[in-house]
Design a protein around this motif. Sequence first.
Motif, PDB file in Angstrom:
ATOM      1  N   ALA A 120       1.801   7.909  -6.552  1.00  0.00           N
ATOM      2  CA  ALA A 120       1.750   6.663  -5.782  1.00  0.00           C
ATOM      3  C   ALA A 120       2.150   5.473  -6.652  1.00  0.00           C
ATOM      4  O   ALA A 120       2.918   4.594  -6.215  1.00  0.00           O
ATOM      5  CB  ALA A 120       0.345   6.460  -5.213  1.00  0.00           C
ATOM      6  N   ILE A 144      -0.127   1.846   5.776  1.00  0.00           N
ATOM      7  CA  ILE A 144       0.708   2.307   4.667  1.00  0.00           C
ATOM      8  C   ILE A 144       2.072   1.612   4.723  1.00  0.00           C
ATOM      9  O   ILE A 144       2.709   1.546   5.768  1.00  0.00           O
ATOM     10  CB  ILE A 144       0.891   3.839   4.729  1.00  0.00           C
ATOM     11  CG1 ILE A 144      -0.449   4.544   4.516  1.00  0.00           C
ATOM     12  CG2 ILE A 144       1.902   4.311   3.697  1.00  0.00           C
ATOM     13  CD1 ILE A 144      -0.392   6.045   4.744  1.00  0.00           C
ATOM     14  N   ASP A 145       2.521   1.111   3.565  1.00  0.00           N
ATOM     15  CA  ASP A 145       3.820   0.446   3.480  1.00  0.00           C
ATOM     16  C   ASP A 145       4.939   1.382   3.029  1.00  0.00           C
ATOM     17  O   ASP A 145       6.107   1.139   3.320  1.00  0.00           O
ATOM     18  CB  ASP A 145       3.745  -0.737   2.506  1.00  0.00           C
ATOM     19  CG  ASP A 145       2.818  -1.832   3.008  1.00  0.00           C
ATOM     20  OD1 ASP A 145       3.038  -2.320   4.135  1.00  0.00           O
ATOM     21  OD2 ASP A 145       1.869  -2.175   2.289  1.00  0.00           O
ATOM     22  N   LEU A 153       1.209   5.441  -0.397  1.00  0.00           N
ATOM     23  CA  LEU A 153       0.575   6.757  -0.372  1.00  0.00           C
ATOM     24  C   LEU A 153       1.318   7.673  -1.327  1.00  0.00           C
ATOM     25  O   LEU A 153       2.559   7.714  -1.319  1.00  0.00           O
ATOM     26  CB  LEU A 153       0.618   7.339   1.041  1.00  0.00           C
ATOM     27  CG  LEU A 153       0.013   8.742   1.211  1.00  0.00           C
ATOM     28  CD1 LEU A 153      -1.509   8.680   1.116  1.00  0.00           C
ATOM     29  CD2 LEU A 153       0.444   9.357   2.549  1.00  0.00           C
ATOM     30  N   ARG A 171       8.531   4.120   7.888  1.00  0.00           N
ATOM     31  CA  ARG A 171       8.318   3.570   6.556  1.00  0.00           C
ATOM     32  C   ARG A 171       9.288   4.215   5.565  1.00  0.00           C
ATOM     33  O   ARG A 171       9.739   5.344   5.774  1.00  0.00           O
ATOM     34  CB  ARG A 171       6.883   3.829   6.075  1.00  0.00           C
ATOM     35  CG  ARG A 171       5.800   3.232   6.956  1.00  0.00           C
ATOM     36  CD  ARG A 171       5.756   1.711   6.868  1.00  0.00           C
ATOM     37  NE  ARG A 171       4.556   1.182   7.488  1.00  0.00           N
ATOM     38  CZ  ARG A 171       4.435   0.870   8.766  1.00  0.00           C
ATOM     39  NH1 ARG A 171       5.478   1.035   9.580  1.00  0.00           N
ATOM     40  NH2 ARG A 171       3.298   0.390   9.254  1.00  0.00           N
ATOM     41  N   LEU A 221       0.854  -1.180   0.000  1.00  0.00           N
ATOM     42  CA  LEU A 221       0.000   0.000   0.000  1.00  0.00           C
ATOM     43  C   LEU A 221       0.895   1.236   0.000  1.00  0.00           C
ATOM     44  O   LEU A 221       1.679   1.452   0.940  1.00  0.00           O
ATOM     45  CB  LEU A 221      -0.902  -0.007   1.228  1.00  0.00           C
ATOM     46  CG  LEU A 221      -2.130   0.900   1.230  1.00  0.00           C
ATOM     47  CD1 LEU A 221      -3.085   0.525   0.100  1.00  0.00           C
ATOM     48  CD2 LEU A 221      -2.837   0.815   2.574  1.00  0.00           C
ATOM     49  N   LEU A 270      -3.512   4.901   9.021  1.00  0.00           N
ATOM     50  CA  LEU A 270      -2.189   5.294   8.549  1.00  0.00           C
ATOM     51  C   LEU A 270      -1.179   4.175   8.726  1.00  0.00           C
ATOM     52  O   LEU A 270      -0.251   4.026   7.918  1.00  0.00           O
ATOM     53  CB  LEU A 270      -1.713   6.548   9.297  1.00  0.00           C
ATOM     54  CG  LEU A 270      -2.388   7.871   8.926  1.00  0.00           C
ATOM     55  CD1 LEU A 270      -1.921   8.981   9.872  1.00  0.00           C
ATOM     56  CD2 LEU A 270      -2.079   8.247   7.482  1.00  0.00           C
ATOM     57  N   LEU A 298      -4.039   6.759  -2.580  1.00  0.00           N
ATOM     58  CA  LEU A 298      -3.594   5.520  -1.945  1.00  0.00           C
ATOM     59  C   LEU A 298      -3.702   4.415  -2.988  1.00  0.00           C
ATOM     60  O   LEU A 298      -4.799   4.131  -3.488  1.00  0.00           O
ATOM     61  CB  LEU A 298      -4.468   5.209  -0.736  1.00  0.00           C
ATOM     62  CG  LEU A 298      -3.922   4.215   0.294  1.00  0.00           C
ATOM     63  CD1 LEU A 298      -2.617   4.737   0.896  1.00  0.00           C
ATOM     64  CD2 LEU A 298      -4.947   3.972   1.384  1.00  0.00           C
ATOM     65  N   ASP A 312      -2.836   0.416  -4.067  1.00  0.00           N
ATOM     66  CA  ASP A 312      -2.548  -0.943  -3.624  1.00  0.00           C
ATOM     67  C   ASP A 312      -2.054  -1.732  -4.835  1.00  0.00           C
ATOM     68  O   ASP A 312      -2.759  -1.834  -5.844  1.00  0.00           O
ATOM     69  CB  ASP A 312      -3.815  -1.577  -3.043  1.00  0.00           C
ATOM     70  CG  ASP A 312      -3.556  -2.918  -2.366  1.00  0.00           C
ATOM     71  OD1 ASP A 312      -2.754  -3.706  -2.904  1.00  0.00           O
ATOM     72  OD2 ASP A 312      -4.161  -3.182  -1.313  1.00  0.00           O
ATOM     73  N   ILE A 327       5.678   5.741   1.320  1.00  0.00           N
ATOM     74  CA  ILE A 327       5.121   7.043   0.974  1.00  0.00           C
ATOM     75  C   ILE A 327       5.931   7.622  -0.175  1.00  0.00           C
ATOM     76  O   ILE A 327       7.168   7.703  -0.119  1.00  0.00           O
ATOM     77  CB  ILE A 327       5.162   7.999   2.183  1.00  0.00           C
ATOM     78  CG1 ILE A 327       4.338   7.413   3.327  1.00  0.00           C
ATOM     79  CG2 ILE A 327       4.635   9.381   1.800  1.00  0.00           C
ATOM     80  CD1 ILE A 327       4.673   7.964   4.676  1.00  0.00           C
ATOM     81  N   MET A 331      -7.616   8.596   3.475  1.00  0.00           N
ATOM     82  CA  MET A 331      -7.552   7.449   4.389  1.00  0.00           C
ATOM     83  C   MET A 331      -8.948   7.039   4.854  1.00  0.00           C
ATOM     84  O   MET A 331      -9.257   5.847   4.992  1.00  0.00           O
ATOM     85  CB  MET A 331      -6.674   7.777   5.594  1.00  0.00           C
ATOM     86  CG  MET A 331      -5.223   8.123   5.237  1.00  0.00           C
ATOM     87  SD  MET A 331      -4.393   6.930   4.148  1.00  0.00           S
ATOM     88  CE  MET A 331      -4.378   5.460   5.183  1.00  0.00           C
TER      89      MET A 331
END
Length: 369
Positions: free
Chosen positions: A315, A73-74, A4, A104, A2, A70, A17, A19, A76, A63
């Motif tokens: 993203a 999230i993996d 952002l 992250r 995921l 938050l 966001l 995925d 940013i 979100m």
Amino acid sequence: MLVLGIETSCDETGVALYDTDHGLQAQALHSQVAMHNRYGGVVPELASRDHVERLVPLLEQVMADAQRPLSAIDAIAYTQGPGLAGALLVGASVATALAMSLDRPVIGVHHLEGHLLSPLLSDDPPEFPFVALLVSGGHTQLLRVDGLGAYTLLGETVDDAAGEAFDKSAKLLELGYPGGPALSALAAQADPTRPDAPRFTLPRPKLKSDDLDFSFSGLKTAVLTQVKKGLAPEHRPDLAREVEEAITDVLVGKALKALKQTGLSRLVISGGVSANRRLRAKLAEASARWPAKKAPLRVHFPPLALCTDNGAMIAYAGACRLAAAKAAGPEAVPLAGIDTQPLRFDVRPRWPLEELPAVSAHPPAAAGI
């Protein structure tokens, strides 16, 4: 994974966001057009202040819309450049602070790479290699794209870009800001078949040159000359139509020449001007006329909602770089612009696209939006 995405390069605040398994989860965008319209163009200080005001509420909205915390999230991704320095710093500071608080990785994304890869988010994504016509703001470039970061510059503008030609011509016609959509709307009102329609003829700069470069400053001067001669109100749509025809003739002509020189049959158009209806129509006509003995010409565009600046393309570009760097091994991670322990940040208002490192021949397949 995921990711952002945060976009604040100019006059639009975008958050999204993405995925990698399920596509775009949510996105939000705020345009500053109404604010800058009264000044006839972007005021950098006002743009930066508006990003400060809008960014966190948009993040909270995304979100909430995705129904994800938050902590889910993996990584940013943020626009590191090119763009307005102050505006870029807003997105970079928020992205880095959030990455530090969540522990992250943070990924500085090239704004034009975001545009370049955005057609991969469409229902009909292109396959590599392809020729890309990048027409975004002050940029007009033709590139050969062989994979993620594998970009060969074929030609670019030597002065004004196509978007600038639209905006400056619109300003001469007193159409306000942003000029491109306003000029196209006015051009649509023209009826060239009526008996009293004026016959404006504007130059198509460098259309017949041997190179793949562009030049639109002479076109703007020609529009100014026509306006100074005296332009009746009822003839404004006719001049607007000729401006649009001239710009799109050059873009299409150069793109087709690039395809012939490279021997490729896939063309990607991205950036704000890619939403132009006449450009799309002319490329559709070119596809129909493409020689039967060659492979069929395939033309790809981003989804209309992703033609202008947005967080989704940032993203996605960040997700591609992160996935490709991880697959290549730990040594490739810093080369991809990924900071796994963000303690500082910088922005690059000027950043040639060809300086980006090639991380992988093929980015991961995009999940549709």
